[in-house]
Motif scaffolding. Structure first.
Motif, PDB file in Angstrom:
ATOM      1  N   LYS A 222       0.829  -1.200   0.000  1.00  0.00           N
ATOM      2  CA  LYS A 222       0.000   0.000   0.000  1.00  0.00           C
ATOM      3  C   LYS A 222       0.864   1.250   0.000  1.00  0.00           C
ATOM      4  O   LYS A 222       1.830   1.357   0.756  1.00  0.00           O
ATOM      5  CB  LYS A 222      -0.926  -0.005   1.218  1.00  0.00           C
ATOM      6  N   ASN A 223       0.518   2.165  -0.882  1.00  0.00           N
ATOM      7  CA  ASN A 223       1.242   3.439  -1.015  1.00  0.00           C
ATOM      8  C   ASN A 223       2.717   3.240  -1.357  1.00  0.00           C
ATOM      9  O   ASN A 223       3.535   4.140  -1.140  1.00  0.00           O
ATOM     10  CB  ASN A 223       1.111   4.276   0.265  1.00  0.00           C
ATOM     11  N   ASP A 363      -2.082 -10.186   0.015  1.00  0.00           N
ATOM     12  CA  ASP A 363      -1.920  -8.801   0.484  1.00  0.00           C
ATOM     13  C   ASP A 363      -0.504  -8.534   1.010  1.00  0.00           C
ATOM     14  O   ASP A 363       0.069  -7.474   0.747  1.00  0.00           O
ATOM     15  CB  ASP A 363      -2.920  -8.495   1.605  1.00  0.00           C
TER      16      ASP A 363
END
Length: 512
Positions: A222-223, A363
């Motif tokens: 993420k990011n 994830d």
């Protein structure tokens, strides 16, 4: 004489004897290669982590005064091939000698041996100076013995290296193994500590991977922020946090699973260990020293459970790998041929345990050993999936997956494809074990307590079907005797329903 020394992506050991002194006649080389990103489909986070750690390591070497040649993935001189890069460098820079550290992967070991045989200059292979054991120490230890029991190897390691020993032959606490104390499910009684984030920006690497059209799997960080140690100092920082905040409850809950927690009390040091930022000796010494100073808060069951994973399983599976390769990679004891279900790539399934474990893997490029073994591997074996497909998925999806540790754990322990060389029985279970060790079943669409209803847990019918189908291969296994007695007690009419439901699941697992 000028020497070229090769460093592979999992040889980032700044404490290696090579780096003790700076020698201007020595040049180190590291390559980001499509050869290594393409031999299986890797998780995008895994590729980014390897490249990021390699780049930081090259920078460290340069800052220490060493001469380094580093090829990023799209470097104009980068052919994408290990031996082509080496050949071109040796020719263009007129190196007079070539040296490399022994690879931990059979494929690369064979490639480099073949390359060196054709060299017109002297060459030498050095040990990685990382493991407690040599490649063939396990082979020598078990020579003449009928079974390759990990417990015997583990006890020998404890005695040989004086780890958690009261005397030369008596273990600290008088017990060798506290596994029985390390099988508790987790609840909120002991809160899970918040692990500090490293937040390494790998967005540039992610952009590069996209630009070069590399095929990857999983979901990007993420990011663009990677939460992994990328240097020895960071790995030691992570180890310190584990000792101070997680070790106290590690052993008790090392097999537990929960929908709310990704790691529980696990150290998340496997990536740092497997790329050699720190050594198993670093980890074991630090943990044992902490335990000796904090016996009031950390008991031996917690420490022994952790030490067993490092000097027991980790060193053991490496020895098994070098003992059994290359045949190990093609063994298929049960002759399983089914394809890996699509939900391993998407996370889309109504089975709550699999949904959480697969999505956690996609994830985070992470799952702990029980999630890998008793949920993901368990289903694959019960569904009789081709172990080669299981191998490739495990090798690709996890950030810590390098073949020497992945293959024995997957093909040997998880899928029993070696017929019992590594494990004494298949690691399979019905839904009952998953229910005991997690909260997955409480929020599931399926009923873990039934076997043949429309909403019965698929693990239940698959488990009894597997025992029924594999009785010729497993019926004489002493450790399976109790379960086969239970199988005999199932009424014929119910057994027919179990087999019918299992056949339906195996035929179309993605419908479940």
């Amino acid at each position: 004489m000028t020497t070229l020394r090769l460093l592979l992506g999992d040889q980032l050991n700044i404490k290696h004897p090579w780096f003790t002194t700076v020698d201007n006649a020595v040049t180190y080389c590291l390559f980001e290669m499509k050869q290594e990103t393409g031999y299986t489909t890797h998780h995008i986070t895994k590729v980014a982590a390897f490249f990021a750690a390699m780049r930081r390591f090259a920078e460290t070497l340069k800052s220490d005064g060493h001469t380094v040649i580093y090829y990023v993935l799209n470097d104009a001189h980068n052919t994408g091939s290990l031996t082509k890069n080496l050949s071109a460098l040796i020719k263009d820079k007129d190196f007079k000698r070539f040296e490399y550290q022994l690879p931990d992967e059979y494929r690369l070991d064979e490639e480099l041996k073949g390359f060196c045989q054709k060299l017109a200059i002297p060459f030498e292979a050095a040990d990685t100076a990382h493991f407690y054991t040599t490649r063939h120490e396990l082979r020598d230890f078990f020579e003449g013995k009928k079974q390759l029991l990990m417990e015997n190897f583990y006890r020998n390691m404890r005695k040989k290296h004086g780890i958690l020993m009261q005397t030369a032959t008596v273990p600290e606490g008088t017990q060798w193994n506290y596994d029985h104390d390390n099988r508790n499910a987790w609840n909120d009684k002991h809160p899970v500590p918040k692990v500090p984030d490293f937040k390494h920006d790998v967005s540039g690497i992610l952009t590069l991977l996209e630009k070069e059209k590399l095929k990857t799997m999983g979901r990007a960080p993420k990011n663009g922020l990677l939460n992994q140690p990328l240097t020895r100092a960071e790995a030691l920082q992570r180890l310190k946090f584990f000792c101070e905040h997680q070790l106290e409850h590690f052993g008790t809950y090392q097999d537990a699973m929960h929908t709310r927690e990704v790691m529980l009390f696990h150290s998340d040091l496997s990536f740092a260990l497997n790329v050699k930022l720190i050594s198993p000796k670093d980890v074991v010494t630090t943990v044992v020293n902490y335990y000796h100073k904090h016996k009031g808060t950390v008991d031996i069951a917690q420490v022994e459970g952790f030490i067993r994973q490092v000097i027991g399983w980790r060193e053991y599976v490496r020895g098994i790998y070098w003992l059994r390769m290359p045949e190990f990679a093609t063994e298929n004891f049960f002759g399983n041929k089914n394809p890996l279900p699509d939900f391993y790539w998407t996370g889309t399934t109504k089975m709550n345990c699999l949904k959480h474990c697969v999505n956690n893997s996609l994830d985070n490029a992470y799952a702990h050993h029980i999630q890998r073994l008793m949920v993901l591997g368990n289903f694959a074996l019960l569904a009789q999936v081709n172990p080669a497909e299981v191998d490739q998925w495990y090798l690709g999806v996890y950030i810590d997956a390098v073949e020497w540790v992945q293959l024995p754990n997957t093909r040997g322990m998880s899928q029993f494809a070696d017929g019992g060389v590594l494990a004494t029985k298949p690691y399979i279970s019905s839904g009952n074990y998953i229910n005991k060790m997690s909260n997955y079943c409480k929020e599931c669409a399926y009923n873990v307590k039934t076997r043949t209803d429309k909403d019965s847990c698929p693990f239940n019918s698959l488990y009894w079907n597997f025992l029924h189908q594999k009785q010729d291969q497993l019926g004489r296994n002493a450790r399976m005797a109790f379960m086969y007695k239970q199988l005999e007690k199932i009424p014929q009419q119910e057994m027919e329903k179990i087999l019918q439901r299992a056949h339906s699941i195996i035929k179309n697992p993605d419908a479940y």
